[in-house]
Scaffold this motif. Structure first.
Motif, PDB file in Angstrom:
ATOM      1  N   PHE A  45       0.836  -1.204   0.000  1.00  0.00           N
ATOM      2  CA  PHE A  45       0.000   0.000   0.000  1.00  0.00           C
ATOM      3  C   PHE A  45       0.868   1.250   0.000  1.00  0.00           C
ATOM      4  O   PHE A  45       0.660   2.172  -0.799  1.00  0.00           O
ATOM      5  CB  PHE A  45      -0.918  -0.034   1.218  1.00  0.00           C
ATOM      6  N   LEU A  46       1.867   1.282   0.870  1.00  0.00           N
ATOM      7  CA  LEU A  46       2.755   2.439   0.935  1.00  0.00           C
ATOM      8  C   LEU A  46       3.607   2.556  -0.325  1.00  0.00           C
ATOM      9  O   LEU A  46       3.828   3.659  -0.843  1.00  0.00           O
ATOM     10  CB  LEU A  46       3.659   2.320   2.168  1.00  0.00           C
ATOM     11  N   LYS A  47       4.082   1.422  -0.829  1.00  0.00           N
ATOM     12  CA  LYS A  47       4.917   1.431  -2.031  1.00  0.00           C
ATOM     13  C   LYS A  47       4.149   1.983  -3.227  1.00  0.00           C
ATOM     14  O   LYS A  47       4.676   2.763  -4.029  1.00  0.00           O
ATOM     15  CB  LYS A  47       5.386   0.005  -2.341  1.00  0.00           C
ATOM     16  N   ALA A  48       2.895   1.596  -3.336  1.00  0.00           N
ATOM     17  CA  ALA A  48       2.110   1.975  -4.495  1.00  0.00           C
ATOM     18  C   ALA A  48       1.624   3.417  -4.435  1.00  0.00           C
ATOM     19  O   ALA A  48       1.540   4.092  -5.467  1.00  0.00           O
ATOM     20  CB  ALA A  48       0.914   1.038  -4.641  1.00  0.00           C
ATOM     21  N   LEU A  49       1.319   3.907  -3.236  1.00  0.00           N
ATOM     22  CA  LEU A  49       0.623   5.187  -3.156  1.00  0.00           C
ATOM     23  C   LEU A  49       1.351   6.291  -2.399  1.00  0.00           C
ATOM     24  O   LEU A  49       0.941   7.457  -2.485  1.00  0.00           O
ATOM     25  CB  LEU A  49      -0.760   4.971  -2.521  1.00  0.00           C
ATOM     26  N   PHE A  50       2.435   5.973  -1.671  1.00  0.00           N
ATOM     27  CA  PHE A  50       3.040   7.009  -0.837  1.00  0.00           C
ATOM     28  C   PHE A  50       4.557   7.096  -0.914  1.00  0.00           C
ATOM     29  O   PHE A  50       5.119   8.189  -0.969  1.00  0.00           O
ATOM     30  CB  PHE A  50       2.619   6.822   0.635  1.00  0.00           C
ATOM     31  N   LEU A  51       5.259   5.969  -0.897  1.00  0.00           N
ATOM     32  CA  LEU A  51       6.716   5.996  -0.804  1.00  0.00           C
ATOM     33  C   LEU A  51       7.335   6.591  -2.070  1.00  0.00           C
ATOM     34  O   LEU A  51       6.769   6.474  -3.160  1.00  0.00           O
ATOM     35  CB  LEU A  51       7.254   4.581  -0.552  1.00  0.00           C
ATOM     36  N   PRO A  52       8.506   7.240  -1.947  1.00  0.00           N
ATOM     37  CA  PRO A  52       9.163   7.835  -3.123  1.00  0.00           C
ATOM     38  C   PRO A  52       9.650   6.767  -4.099  1.00  0.00           C
ATOM     39  O   PRO A  52       9.729   5.586  -3.775  1.00  0.00           O
ATOM     40  CB  PRO A  52      10.330   8.617  -2.512  1.00  0.00           C
ATOM     41  N   GLY A  53       9.984   7.213  -5.323  1.00  0.00           N
ATOM     42  CA  GLY A  53      10.518   6.301  -6.331  1.00  0.00           C
ATOM     43  C   GLY A  53       9.458   5.600  -7.159  1.00  0.00           C
ATOM     44  O   GLY A  53       9.743   4.592  -7.804  1.00  0.00           O
ATOM     45  N   TRP A  54       8.243   6.146  -7.186  1.00  0.00           N
ATOM     46  CA  TRP A  54       7.153   5.487  -7.911  1.00  0.00           C
ATOM     47  C   TRP A  54       7.470   5.343  -9.390  1.00  0.00           C
ATOM     48  O   TRP A  54       7.372   4.258  -9.956  1.00  0.00           O
ATOM     49  CB  TRP A  54       5.866   6.283  -7.711  1.00  0.00           C
ATOM     50  N   ALA A  55       7.869   6.437 -10.060  1.00  0.00           N
ATOM     51  CA  ALA A  55       8.173   6.367 -11.491  1.00  0.00           C
ATOM     52  C   ALA A  55       9.372   5.462 -11.760  1.00  0.00           C
ATOM     53  O   ALA A  55       9.453   4.819 -12.812  1.00  0.00           O
ATOM     54  CB  ALA A  55       8.435   7.769 -12.041  1.00  0.00           C
ATOM     55  N   HIS A  56      10.314   5.406 -10.824  1.00  0.00           N
ATOM     56  CA  HIS A  56      11.491   4.540 -10.947  1.00  0.00           C
ATOM     57  C   HIS A  56      11.071   3.082 -11.037  1.00  0.00           C
ATOM     58  O   HIS A  56      11.711   2.286 -11.747  1.00  0.00           O
ATOM     59  CB  HIS A  56      12.399   4.767  -9.734  1.00  0.00           C
ATOM     60  N   ASN A  57       9.981   2.718 -10.348  1.00  0.00           N
ATOM     61  CA  ASN A  57       9.602   1.309 -10.222  1.00  0.00           C
ATOM     62  C   ASN A  57       8.368   0.914 -11.028  1.00  0.00           C
ATOM     63  O   ASN A  57       8.006  -0.264 -11.029  1.00  0.00           O
ATOM     64  CB  ASN A  57       9.326   0.983  -8.749  1.00  0.00           C
ATOM     65  N   VAL A  58       7.702   1.865 -11.671  1.00  0.00           N
ATOM     66  CA  VAL A  58       6.405   1.558 -12.263  1.00  0.00           C
ATOM     67  C   VAL A  58       6.497   1.295 -13.758  1.00  0.00           C
ATOM     68  O   VAL A  58       7.345   1.851 -14.461  1.00  0.00           O
ATOM     69  CB  VAL A  58       5.407   2.711 -12.003  1.00  0.00           C
ATOM     70  N   THR A  59       5.618   0.432 -14.244  1.00  0.00           N
ATOM     71  CA  THR A  59       5.354   0.255 -15.662  1.00  0.00           C
ATOM     72  C   THR A  59       3.854   0.397 -15.857  1.00  0.00           C
ATOM     73  O   THR A  59       3.073  -0.343 -15.250  1.00  0.00           O
ATOM     74  CB  THR A  59       5.791  -1.130 -16.176  1.00  0.00           C
ATOM     75  N   ILE A  60       3.442   1.374 -16.669  1.00  0.00           N
ATOM     76  CA  ILE A  60       2.030   1.556 -16.987  1.00  0.00           C
ATOM     77  C   ILE A  60       1.690   0.677 -18.186  1.00  0.00           C
ATOM     78  O   ILE A  60       2.423   0.633 -19.170  1.00  0.00           O
ATOM     79  CB  ILE A  60       1.716   3.024 -17.307  1.00  0.00           C
ATOM     80  N   LEU A  61       0.576  -0.034 -18.105  1.00  0.00           N
ATOM     81  CA  LEU A  61       0.094  -0.842 -19.210  1.00  0.00           C
ATOM     82  C   LEU A  61      -1.124  -0.155 -19.823  1.00  0.00           C
ATOM     83  O   LEU A  61      -2.169  -0.053 -19.178  1.00  0.00           O
ATOM     84  CB  LEU A  61      -0.272  -2.259 -18.733  1.00  0.00           C
ATOM     85  N   LEU A  62      -0.958   0.333 -21.038  1.00  0.00           N
ATOM     86  CA  LEU A  62      -2.043   0.993 -21.754  1.00  0.00           C
ATOM     87  C   LEU A  62      -2.727  -0.045 -22.635  1.00  0.00           C
ATOM     88  O   LEU A  62      -2.150  -0.531 -23.600  1.00  0.00           O
ATOM     89  CB  LEU A  62      -1.493   2.139 -22.602  1.00  0.00           C
ATOM     90  N   VAL A  63      -3.962  -0.388 -22.275  1.00  0.00           N
ATOM     91  CA  VAL A  63      -4.716  -1.440 -22.956  1.00  0.00           C
ATOM     92  C   VAL A  63      -5.763  -0.782 -23.854  1.00  0.00           C
ATOM     93  O   VAL A  63      -6.574   0.027 -23.387  1.00  0.00           O
ATOM     94  CB  VAL A  63      -5.405  -2.368 -21.942  1.00  0.00           C
ATOM     95  N   MET A  64      -5.730  -1.100 -25.167  1.00  0.00           N
ATOM     96  CA  MET A  64      -6.628  -0.461 -26.137  1.00  0.00           C
ATOM     97  C   MET A  64      -7.303  -1.518 -27.003  1.00  0.00           C
ATOM     98  O   MET A  64      -6.698  -2.527 -27.349  1.00  0.00           O
ATOM     99  CB  MET A  64      -5.831   0.493 -27.034  1.00  0.00           C
ATOM    100  N   GLN A  65      -8.562  -1.259 -27.351  1.00  0.00           N
ATOM    101  CA  GLN A  65      -9.319  -2.153 -28.223  1.00  0.00           C
ATOM    102  C   GLN A  65     -10.017  -1.349 -29.314  1.00  0.00           C
ATOM    103  O   GLN A  65     -10.334  -0.181 -29.117  1.00  0.00           O
ATOM    104  CB  GLN A  65     -10.367  -2.933 -27.426  1.00  0.00           C
ATOM    105  N   HIS A  66     -10.269  -1.996 -30.459  1.00  0.00           N
ATOM    106  CA  HIS A  66     -11.048  -1.317 -31.487  1.00  0.00           C
ATOM    107  C   HIS A  66     -12.523  -1.672 -31.403  1.00  0.00           C
ATOM    108  O   HIS A  66     -13.299  -1.429 -32.325  1.00  0.00           O
ATOM    109  CB  HIS A  66     -10.490  -1.611 -32.897  1.00  0.00           C
TER     110      HIS A  66
END
Length: 333
Positions: A180-201
């Motif tokens: 919970f803290l890692k995901a929403l509060f602790l520093p370094g979020w962009a360092h550790n994150v991968t966003i998955l952009l899911v698209m459909q037609h």
């Protein structure tokens, strides 16, 4: 996506706006158009400063006006001009219909360890065909660009009620405090994150209008309604399974968005439509060359004219449509 640290990103100031200035166009930055109205065969365009507390207004005259403020900006302006200010009262009743979300969702994973810097590299480097309908792009953010974390929420399926999702969120926070803290509060979020952009037609539709809602704080503004016969699902089919599998392989915390996971609202980075194409004003807002019906010299050239969900990033398609539209405009003689 958020700028290039080597000054190499192919952004508008480096391509179309640059060449426009070279060919004599005047670029007025940090202004917002508030009115467009016919005047003795031409149009008066009123704009005001957008970055100052004191709004100074100016009016310019033009034979032709192109609306290109993106779907949200163009739809809001045109709806206000038709329904509130009455400056363009003859705009088609189709204005604001057939709005689409590119049938997409934004999810992600925050790695529990920081031994790999997921922020390094090209912003979007690949695309994965999950099935014949679905494409997924892994997205990076530069280290230190962690503001997007405030849109994140634990990945909870939307097949249960909102109160149950809130209870699941609280339960997850209490039973997984480090995640919970890692995901929403602790520093370094962009360092550790991968966003998955899911698209459909897959097709989906809603419509915009001027009204009041909780999201406008009950003031008059642009609101969204369901399009009869269509629905937009908050959870994109297959997206949660892929995100959980990705998080498992990277020892990460699977994430969704606040809108989708907690409120059951769809999330999109590529809003499309609102200016349907038709032979006349009864059928659409613009013709096949994106000229506005009933108003000679007015054009709409941005994501508003997209007639369907492409299921991929639509920027190059919009660019191609813009170049097609410009090829139909006669040069001065």
């Amino acid at each position: 996506m958020v700028g290039c640290r080597h000054n190499a990103k192919n952004t508008l100031p480096k391509n179309y706006l640059y060449f426009a200035e070279k060919n004599g166009a005047e670029i007025r930055a940090e202004v917002e158009v508030t009115d467009v109205r016919p005047s003795t065969g031409k149009y008066e365009v009123t704009h005001q400063t957008s970055t100052s507390l004191f709004k100074s207004k100016q009016t310019v005259r033009a034979n032709n006006v192109i609306f290109s403020a993106g779907v949200m900006g163009t739809m809001k302006l045109l709806l206000n001009l038709r329904d509130v200010k009455k400056s363009l009262p003859n705009l088609s009743g189709r204005l604001g219909t057939m709005v689409r979300t590119n049938s997409e969702g934004l999810l992600g994973s925050v790695a529990r360890k920081s031994d790999i810097n997921y922020s390094e590299g090209v912003s979007i480097s690949s695309i994965y065909n999950f099935d014949e309908m679905t494409r997924i792009e892994p997205v990076r953010y530069p280290d230190g660009s962690s503001l997007m974390r405030f849109l994140a929420a634990p990945l909870i399926d939307t097949d249960v009620s909102v109160p149950m999702r809130l209870l699941k969120f609280i339960g997850w926070a209490l039973t997984h405090p480090i995640d919970f803290l890692k995901a929403l509060f602790l520093p370094g979020w962009a360092h550790n994150v991968t966003i998955l952009l899911v698209m459909q037609h897959a097709d989906n539709r809603m419509r915009f209008r001027i009204g009041r809602s909780l999201f406008t704080l009950f003031r008059t503004g642009m609101v969204a309604d369901e399009e009869p016969g269509y629905e937009i699902n908050a959870q994109v089919k297959g997206s949660h399974e892929v995100t959980r599998e990705f998080a498992k392989r990277t020892n990460g915390v699977a994430l969704g968005s606040v809108g989708e996971n907690l409120l059951g609202m769809p999330t999109t980075a590529h809003i499309l439509g609102g200016a349907p194409i038709g032979k006349n004003a009864d059928d659409g807002l613009v013709d096949e060359n994106f000229a506005v019906h009933n108003y000679e010299g007015l054009y709409i050239i941005d994501g508003s004219i997209m007639p369907a969900n492409p299921g991929v990033n639509p920027s190059l398609t919009i660019t191609a449509l813009a170049e097609y539209a410009m090829s139909k405009v006669q040069s001065k003689k």
